[in-house]
Design an enzyme around this catalytic site. Sequence first.
Site, PDB file in Angstrom:
ATOM      1  N   ASN A  89      48.181  58.233  52.382  1.00  0.00           N
ATOM      2  CA  ASN A  89      48.107  57.395  51.373  1.00  0.00           C
ATOM      3  C   ASN A  89      48.914  58.154  49.888  1.00  0.00           C
ATOM      4  OD1 ASN A  89      46.980  55.595  48.789  1.00  0.00           O
ATOM      5  ND2 ASN A  89      46.518  54.141  50.771  1.00  0.00           N
ATOM      6  N   HIS A 117      54.764  38.735  40.807  1.00  0.00           N
ATOM      7  CA  HIS A 117      54.604  40.212  41.293  1.00  0.00           C
ATOM      8  C   HIS A 117      54.767  40.885  39.989  1.00  0.00           C
ATOM      9  CE1 HIS A 117      55.549  43.585  43.158  1.00  0.00           C
ATOM     10  NE2 HIS A 117      54.271  43.097  43.484  1.00  0.00           N
ATOM     11  N   GLU A 164      49.170  45.024  55.894  1.00  0.00           N
ATOM     12  CA  GLU A 164      50.644  45.405  55.223  1.00  0.00           C
ATOM     13  C   GLU A 164      50.042  46.730  56.304  1.00  0.00           C
ATOM     14  OE1 GLU A 164      50.886  46.448  51.713  1.00  0.00           O
ATOM     15  OE2 GLU A 164      49.025  47.543  51.461  1.00  0.00           O
TER      16      GLU A 164
END
Length: 705
Positions: free
Chosen positions: A195, A415, A510
């Site tokens: 990650n 966003h 995602e």
Amino acid sequence: MKFLYILSITVLFSFFNLVNSQALKSPNGELTMQFSLEKDGMPTYELSYKNKAVIKPSHLGLELKDDDTSLLNDFKILNTDTSTFDDTWIPVWGEEKEIRNNYNELAVSLKQNKTNRIVMIRFRLFNEGLGFRYEFPEQDNLVYFVIKEEKSQFAMTGDHTAFWIPGDYDTQEYDYTESKLSEIRGFSEEAVTVNLSQKSYSPTGVQTSLIMKTNDGLYINLHEAALINYSCMHLNLDDENMVFESWLTPDANGDKGYMQAPCNSPWRTIMVSDDARDILASKMTLNLNEPCKIEDTSWIKPVKYIGVWWEMITGKSSWDYTDEVAAVQLGVTDYSKLKPNGTHAANNANVKRHIDFASEHGFDAVLVEGWNEGWEDWFGHSKDYVFDFVTPYPDFDVEAIHAYAKSKGVEMMMHHETSSSVRNYERHMDKAYQFMKDNGYNSVKSGYVGDILPRGENHYNQWIVNHYQYAIEKAADYKIMVNAHEAVRPTGICRTYPNLIGNESARGTEYQAFGGSKPNHVTVLPFTRLIGGPMDYTPGIFEMDISKFSPNNNSHLNATIANQLALYVTMYSPLQMAADLPEHYEQFMDAFQFIKDVAIDWDKSVYLEAEPGDYITVARKEKGSANWFVGNVNGNKKRTSNIIFDFLEKGKKYKATIYADGKDAHYKTNPQAYTIKTKKVTSKSKLSQLSAPGGGYAISIEEIK
């Protein structure tokens, strides 16, 4: 004489236990919690369900920094107070039109002999579980204190089967591992996948919400509620004794909480039932949060949206505007003199195409990512001044796009990617929110990708938890709804601040473009991540072979089209995205009809079938309507789902449109095989429906008048 002496000792011992022990029962009498002090004055509790032990005697307390005494033992009971609460409240949005809040409470005030400090432990026992928290009243002997570690224990009765993700201070974006508790240590290394920001702490550490199943069929869920001004709780397992203990997220100094009395911890929650559906239907987490603090909620509305997003996630397009610079200085770099790279997705023409599609098909909003300057070097450089949240790229005309969207009856969704530069976001927040209001944006998707700045802080410690809360409350001042990604996992705070309409805080769609997720992932999330609040999972992908439109990405989405439709019902959220590209929907307009039709706010929800890791089937009634929608998601193996339509109103007839897997559908080999059929149903009707591996079905039900 000897007999009388033994009898006297027995009576005395029983009396001693009685005054140091308190029992609490749930309203329906099926759960019993016992609180007691051990001989050394250590607080202890245990929990049983239908006379079966759920939590064996477990210790409570806190270890304090630079304090030899701490708050672990040497207590005596000062007083106890019991009460009953039964009320009904109306959520701004939700799975139910109204929610009953019914519990029995025991508040135990403890006084530490040596220090004269007072700590209260408050227990609330609902029909589906227990919540407890520590409370520190105002007092002279305990004002400021630093938590070294909270020592709340959850002693299991056996080697249960668990669905878990590794304990981590910075990410929850892991696939779930199914194993016995004793196997966590052995699986931990492979469970930690790569990650952009991560920090594991123990080979037996796991995250909440944790779902387990015992050998005799009890379902147990461990989590927390009302995480305010405190560090997020993980769990660490003593795998020799099968005892979980709380493990708080540390700050840059290694400290786990700076407290000032009067104050309290979040609630620690234990749900238990012999029916998995009860875990999914529980509103205990919400009920342990404070009532709504926003006086006027008329501006808070569920949202169904599309976005300029999936094309960047899959690598088809880019967030950044140019390839001519490796580094950007905001206010210095002159984009008007730079050559566009030709792949930048947030351009006027592309955004208008999305607005047209949203308008034509009845979507509320369009999200656009990559619209603002700074994406060329946004990640991986520990950069403080990374975005200003108000300056668009040359090919994105904010005012013109707003006017165009308004003319089409579509709202724009903002966003804000912070790149985890928290100080920078707070510095710009008022200006950014005002910019949104000036340009017609009433909701924002925020992101916290990468390591937190200031350096050394973690995504889930007290300081950053307070930031997330600050952002929600500041947004409420501007009447803005928040969808926070990479933030701390939700703990029911959306009851108090319903402008928090979504979070990511788990492995979302995602990751299907980053190599794929397990096909049964969506049969676990409602038992874990969604216990604390809705998730912006971003479902609705119809093209599973990513390489077909993004040649350099060989990922495959592990689901069928019918499964993706069902997610709009099984993955509850007032914020639902149709995440795929418009051109992919145009290839399957008959299936896309369900996404157009499905509601996002509900009067009633009925969980029909559930088994973590295997399947979930839910029926929901649209708010203010007679329409119902049903969703079924299936795990790794083919299964026949059997349901009865007894949730429908008796005596009425309905038309059911069933979107199901084709007979040869499979998430890997044939994901786009589906059937659509209609039939008349009543409350007496039954359905036996095949669900493929990684598949499912979705049903829209309309009353025949």
